[in-house]
Structure formats: structure tokens, C-alpha cells
Motif scaffolding. Structure first.
Motif, PDB file in Angstrom:
ATOM      1  N   UNK A 149       0.830  -1.208   0.000  1.00 47.80           N
ATOM      2  CA  UNK A 149       0.000   0.000   0.000  1.00 47.80           C
ATOM      3  C   UNK A 149       0.858   1.247   0.000  1.00 47.80           C
ATOM      4  N   UNK A 150       1.893   1.208   0.828  1.00 49.73           N
ATOM      5  CA  UNK A 150       2.682   2.419   1.018  1.00 49.73           C
ATOM      6  C   UNK A 150       3.445   2.797  -0.246  1.00 49.73           C
ATOM      7  N   UNK A 151       3.926   1.801  -0.987  1.00 46.90           N
ATOM      8  CA  UNK A 151       4.717   2.151  -2.184  1.00 46.90           C
ATOM      9  C   UNK A 151       3.838   2.663  -3.315  1.00 46.90           C
ATOM     10  N   UNK A 152       2.517   2.532  -3.197  1.00 45.24           N
ATOM     11  CA  UNK A 152       1.693   3.189  -4.208  1.00 45.24           C
ATOM     12  C   UNK A 152       1.066   4.457  -3.639  1.00 45.24           C
ATOM     13  N   UNK A 153       1.635   4.926  -2.522  1.00 43.65           N
ATOM     14  CA  UNK A 153       1.283   6.270  -2.063  1.00 43.65           C
ATOM     15  C   UNK A 153       0.198   6.330  -1.014  1.00 43.65           C
ATOM     16  N   UNK A 154      -0.235   5.178  -0.491  1.00 44.49           N
ATOM     17  CA  UNK A 154      -1.239   5.221   0.570  1.00 44.49           C
ATOM     18  C   UNK A 154      -0.546   5.574   1.900  1.00 44.49           C
ATOM     19  N   UNK A 155      -1.256   6.279   2.751  1.00 43.63           N
ATOM     20  CA  UNK A 155      -0.655   6.697   4.022  1.00 43.63           C
ATOM     21  C   UNK A 155      -0.651   5.534   5.020  1.00 43.63           C
ATOM     22  N   UNK A 156       0.157   5.721   6.057  1.00 41.93           N
ATOM     23  CA  UNK A 156       0.213   4.716   7.128  1.00 41.93           C
ATOM     24  C   UNK A 156      -1.149   4.556   7.786  1.00 41.93           C
ATOM     25  N   UNK A 157      -1.886   5.679   7.864  1.00 43.55           N
ATOM     26  CA  UNK A 157      -3.208   5.632   8.497  1.00 43.55           C
ATOM     27  C   UNK A 157      -4.125   4.695   7.715  1.00 43.55           C
ATOM     28  N   UNK A 158      -4.072   4.799   6.392  1.00 50.92           N
ATOM     29  CA  UNK A 158      -4.879   3.909   5.556  1.00 50.92           C
ATOM     30  C   UNK A 158      -4.469   2.465   5.794  1.00 50.92           C
ATOM     31  N   UNK A 159      -3.143   2.239   5.819  1.00 51.50           N
ATOM     32  CA  UNK A 159      -2.647   0.877   6.030  1.00 51.50           C
ATOM     33  C   UNK A 159      -3.141   0.324   7.368  1.00 51.50           C
ATOM     34  N   UNK A 160      -3.089   1.162   8.409  1.00 46.72           N
ATOM     35  CA  UNK A 160      -3.521   0.692   9.732  1.00 46.72           C
ATOM     36  C   UNK A 160      -4.977   0.276   9.733  1.00 46.72           C
ATOM     37  N   UNK A 161      -5.778   0.918   8.895  1.00 48.87           N
ATOM     38  CA  UNK A 161      -7.196   0.604   8.838  1.00 48.87           C
ATOM     39  C   UNK A 161      -7.437  -0.653   7.992  1.00 48.87           C
ATOM     40  N   UNK A 162      -6.757  -0.734   6.829  1.00 51.77           N
ATOM     41  CA  UNK A 162      -7.098  -1.740   5.841  1.00 51.77           C
ATOM     42  C   UNK A 162      -6.382  -3.069   6.066  1.00 51.77           C
ATOM     43  N   UNK A 163      -5.115  -3.009   6.481  1.00 53.08           N
ATOM     44  CA  UNK A 163      -4.314  -4.227   6.520  1.00 53.08           C
ATOM     45  C   UNK A 163      -4.864  -5.271   7.509  1.00 53.08           C
ATOM     46  N   UNK A 164      -5.197  -4.891   8.743  1.00 49.75           N
ATOM     47  CA  UNK A 164      -5.724  -5.903   9.669  1.00 49.75           C
ATOM     48  C   UNK A 164      -7.002  -6.544   9.129  1.00 49.75           C
ATOM     49  N   UNK A 165      -7.795  -5.723   8.464  1.00 51.77           N
ATOM     50  CA  UNK A 165      -9.039  -6.187   7.877  1.00 51.77           C
ATOM     51  C   UNK A 165      -8.788  -7.297   6.859  1.00 51.77           C
ATOM     52  N   UNK A 166      -7.836  -7.049   5.952  1.00 49.37           N
ATOM     53  CA  UNK A 166      -7.599  -8.021   4.884  1.00 49.37           C
ATOM     54  C   UNK A 166      -6.884  -9.259   5.433  1.00 49.37           C
ATOM     55  N   UNK A 167      -6.041  -9.067   6.455  1.00 47.62           N
ATOM     56  CA  UNK A 167      -5.383 -10.234   7.063  1.00 47.62           C
ATOM     57  C   UNK A 167      -6.427 -11.106   7.779  1.00 47.62           C
ATOM     58  N   UNK A 168      -7.410 -10.464   8.371  1.00 46.52           N
ATOM     59  CA  UNK A 168      -8.522 -11.182   8.993  1.00 46.52           C
ATOM     60  C   UNK A 168      -9.267 -11.987   7.922  1.00 46.52           C
TER      61      UNK A 168
END
Lengths: 291, 226
Positions: free
Chosen positions: B105-124
Motif C-alpha cells: 500500500x505504502x509504495x503506491x502512495x497510501x498513508x500509514x493511516x490507511x494501512x492501519x485501517x485496511x491491513x488488519x481487515x484483509x489479514x482477517x
């Protein structure tokens, strides 16, 4: 975050391959020092030319047996010549006075010379000192002239020496620059290899090309800039130690190198160092990180 | 969604084309298997869809974009609409499961805040809840592939390409990964999977396109490995 990521990658990259980074910086700084020295010398010769050529005269020495008629003909010819800016007649007495001043440290030599043994002359300033040849050709045919001497001929020899020193510095700069470029290319290859997994993932998920390449390019630019700063420091130290210190006698003959000119080398070297590194890194990446 | 029109791909120095005049259309939301023996040209299809290689002839259209005429600087952006999973997972060994997904996510310009929201969701979603902070070497093969799927899917791509995703996994784990891909397919994502795992193909009963020597020899709506 993106900026922080990129800067962090640059630092990690430089440190990971630190011996290569040091080699890159050293060659870069030597090359840039030589470049700076060469440019300074070039500016110096230019400045000296302006300084000395402004003072330069063509001397027309008259024969001992010159007649008054011949003298006034020569005077007229100089005055009417389109190339002449100003002229000054120097009698045997004037010449002797000058002679006494120039050789005031050798009274014996002065004693052995009488005003009569010195030639009369016209001292001519040309509008454009470069036109000496044409001017001499036009005057040479006249009766009563012993010799026409251009002070430029003497200075030219001095400048030739400077020019060849400058050329040598430029050649060294070029050779070192080539070595620096190869090192930059190699460093970037190593960096790209050690980060190949990250790069593969970045390409896969669609990171933009600049984002993939920026850390590598900036790594090279950072090394280039450090090299430039070191090169500048070398240059400044050599100027202070050599020209202002040990070789001061030489500096009196030369016109002094203004510190402003030396400072001017900092942006020049930094610009050249950064640009050359960036372009090399970028070109290397074009081959090693095919999209 | 995906159109291959008379696509031929001959690699330099190859004696015969990897793909020979292949035409195939895949609709949005489909689940398609490309099967065939090694060297039949199925992996070339994945490469064409990602624009890792260009076709020698013919037209490749993905997401209504003609990939063949896509300018090279537009390729990265184009790839953001495609997720990709490989046999060898391609995870970064020095990053945790969470960091691997967040990296994408980060290398395509998404912020850490976005990652914190989305990543746990998709790992779940991929069944790795609670294992976010494990490194790849601390995960089983199946779990590693789940991380890879999470990474491919975190950006909600329209298409998910899977190149032999079960090639390194035992049969039971393979089935689990297939269930996961099936679940992703049900969210409306088109899934294109290259495989020669007959078990899986036979169980899934989805569209099967068989390739042999660069040609399509079978295209069956609810096919088996055969």
C-alpha cells in the motif's frame, strides 16, 4: 511518509555498501577538485589577459640614423592608422630614465649604459591588442624603423604554460570522472541487486517508476554531493596553503585569485557532481530495473 | 474484462511461439483456470496481462484498456488494478505479515493511516488474524501464501491473477487457498488462475481453458482437468 521512506532508503543504501560509497566519494572528489582547479585556472588566465593586455604596447624602435623626415612620416603613419588608440614618443633620454628605474638594483650596469646607446621609440596602444599582426605588417615597410616588438609575444609564452596546466588538470578530471562514473554505476547495480525483492514487489503492485528509482538515484546524488564538498575543501585548502602561502612569490606575478572565484566553485562542483551521479544512476537503472 | 484477440507471442530466439493466435474473452466476476503441461504457454498469458511482456501480434485488452498500446509510464498505475499471486509467494523476508501487506500500500502512495485501517481487515479476511506480526519464516507455506493473497487483494483489484498458487503446497493447504480465492471471487473480483493441479480443477468445477503448444484446445464452462 513517502519522503521519509525514500530518505531512509538512501541512508541505508549508502551504509550497506560503505566501502564502495567511500571509493565513489573519493574518486568523485578528486575528479571535481581537478575540474575546479581547471576552471579556476581558466578564469585566472582570462583575467590576466584582460589585466596585462590592457597595459600592453607595441614598441616601434627607430634606427640610430633615422632622419627627422622619416620620424615625422612614421609619426603620421601611426596617428593615421585605424588600429591605433594612442601613441607616445619615447626619446633616448626617456628611455634612459626608464632604464635607470628598471635596473636600479644594478648600478654598475646603469653606469655602463649611456642614453645614446638606447633607441628612440614610439609606444603604441592598439584599440584591439589582437590586431598586432596587421598593425606590424602595415608599419614594417617604413624607412627608419629598426624593429617592432609586441609584448604580447612574451606573455603568450606564459599563458601557454597556464593553458597546458589547465589542460592537464582537465584530462585528470576527465579520467577520474570516468572512474567515478563506473563506480557509481557499480554501486547502483549492487544496490539494485540487494533490493531486488523489494523492487520486484514494488513493480508487481504498481509503484511508480520514480518511486522505485528515487532512492537509488538519490543515493548516487548524495555521494556526488559529498564528493563535491570534499573537492571544494581540497581546492580551498590548496589555494590558501599553496598560492597564498608557499608560492606567494608566484602569486605576485599572477594576478591574485579572488576568494569569490573559489567560492563560486562550490555550486559548480556540487551541481556537476550531483547531476553526473544522478544521470549515471538513472541510466544504470534503465538497464537493471527494466519495467 | 479481459480480451485476448489473436494473440501471438514469440520470445526472441524461440523456435516456435509460446502463444499461437490465441483469442479468449473473460467476463467480469468469472473464475477461470488455464491448464496445460509445462511450457504450453499458460504463464505467458499472466505475463501478457501484467504487461511484463508485449505480444508479438494481436491485442490484449484488460479493464477496457488496450495493454498493447499502453505507454510505459502508465504501466505502474495500470498494475494497481491487478492483484497477483505466485507459486513462490514473493514475500519480503525481513518484514512481518502486516508489513508485507502494508508495504504494497505504502509504495503506491497510501498513508500509514490507511494501512492501519485496511491491513488488519484483509489479514482477517484471509484467515491470518492474530498472526500479523509473524515473519514469513515463522509461517507455514499456506500461511505465507495467505499473506501473498492478502497483499494482492488489499488494494481491491478488479482482477486477481494466480500463477500456480498451490504449486508449493500440500493438497489440504491447497484446498484452503482455493477456498480463499473462491471467497475473493465472490466479492466480484475476476480470478484467473494458471495451474496443473488436477485435483483442484476437478473440485472447483469452474471454467477451464486448456492450452497445448500455445493453442487453446479446450474451453469448458464447468470443466474438469480432463
Amino acid at each position: 511518509m513517502r519522503l521519509k521512506y525514500v530518505l531512509n532508503e538512501v541512508l541505508v543504501g549508502l551504509w550497506r555498501n560503505v566501502t564502495m560509497t567511500v571509493a565513489m566519494i573519493i574518486t568523485m572528489s578528486v575528479s571535481l577538485t581537478m575540474l575546479g582547479a581547471s576552471v579556476l585556472l581558466y578564469m585566472q588566465v582570462d583575467q590576466m589577459k584582460n589585466f596585462y593586455y590592457g597595459e600592453i604596447e607595441v614598441s616601434i624602435f627607430l634606427r640610430d640614423d633615422v632622419t627627422d623626415a622619416q620620424k615625422s612620416a612614421i609619426d603620421q603613419a601611426i596617428a593615421n592608422n585605424a588600429l591605433t588608440e594612442s601613441r607616445q614618443y619615447e626619446s633616448k633620454q626617456d628611455a634612459f630614465k626608464k632604464f635607470q628605474v628598471i635596473w636600479r638594483d644594478s648600478p654598475d650596469f646603469i653606469k655602463s649604459v649611456t642614453p645614446d646607446s638606447l633607441p628612440e621609440s614610439y609606444r603604441v596602444k592598439l584599440k584591439d591588442p589582437e590586431q598586432y599582426g596587421a598593425f606590424a605588417d602595415q608599419m614594417r615597410g617604413m624607412q627608419g624603423i629598426q624593429d617592432i616588438v609586441d609584448q604580447r609575444e612574451l606573455l603568450k609564452k606564459v599563458f601557454d604554460i597556464f593553458n597546458s596546466i589547465q589542460l592537464m588538470a582537465l584530462v585528470v578530471a576527465g579520467v577520474m570522472a570516468l572512474a567515478a562514473l563506473l563506480l557509481v554505476g557499480n554501486t547502483i547495480q549492487v544496490a539494485a541487486y540487494s533490493k531486488r525483492r523489494e523492487v520486484a514487489v514494488m513493480k508487481l503492485v504498481g509503484a511508480s517508476n520514480w518511486f522505485i528509482q528515487a532512492p537509488f538515484v538519490l543515493e548516487a546524488v548524495a555521494a556526488g554531493l559529498v564528493g563535491a564538498i570534499l573537492g571544494f575543501v581540497f581546492l580551498f585548502i590548496s589555494k590558501v596553503v599553496l598560492l597564498d602561502g608557499r608560492l606567494q612569490a608566484l602569486t605576485n606575478v599572477l594576478t591574485p585569485i579572488p576568494n569569490g572565484n573559489v567560492w563560486l566553485m562550490l555550486p559548480l562542483l556540487a551541481g556537476v557532481g550531483a547531476l553526473v551521479s544522478a544521470v549515471t544512476a538513472w541510466v544504470t537503472l534503465r538497464f537493471y530495473l527494466r519495467v | 474484462m479481459i480480451q485476448l484477440e489473436n494473440v501471438t507471442k514469440t520470445y526472441p530466439k524461440a523456435s516456435r511461439p509460446s502463444l499461437d493466435n490465441v483469442s479468449v474473452g473473460i467476463e467480469k466476476g468469472e473464475f477461470v483456470f488455464f491448464i496445460g503441461p509445462s511450457g504450453s504457454g499458460k504463464s505467458t498469458i499472466i505475463k501478457l496481462l501484467l504487461h511484463e511482456v508485449s505480444p508479438s501480434n494481436g491485442k490484449v485488452v484488460v479493464n477496457a484498456k488496450d495493454v498493447t498500446t499502453l505507454r510505459s509510464w502508465k504501466i505502474p498505475h495500470f498494475r494497481r488494478s491487478i492483484g497477483c499471486v505466485f507459486q513462490d509467494f514473493r514475500l519480503l523476508p525481513n518484514r512481518t505479515a502486516y508489513e508485507n501487506v502494508a508495504f504494497a500500500l505504502e509504495v503506491i502512495g497510501k498513508t500509514k493511516a490507511v494501512a492501519r485501517r485496511v491491513v488488519p481487515e484483509v489479514l482477517e479476511l484471509v484467515g491470518l488474524g492474530g498472526k500479523e506480526h509473524r515473519y514469513p519464516h515463522e509461517l507455514s507455506g499456506g500461511e505465507q501464501q495467505r499473506v501473498a493473497v492478502a497483499r494482492a487483494f488489499v488494494n481491491r483489484p478488479l482482477i486477481l491473477l494466480a500463477d500456480e498458487p498451490t504449486g508449493n503446497l500440500d493438497p489440504d493447504t491447497s484446498i484452503e487457498i482455493m477456498r480463499l480465492l473462491d471467497r475473493i471471487n465472490r466479492t466480484g473480483t475476476t480470478v484467473v488462475m494458471v495451474t496443473h493441479d488436477s485435483n483442484i480443477v476437478n473440485q472447483m468445477r469452474r471454467r477451464v481453458i486448456e492450452i497445448e503448444s500455445g493453442r487453446i484446445v479446450r474451453d469448458q464452462a464447468r470443466g474438469v482437468y480432463g
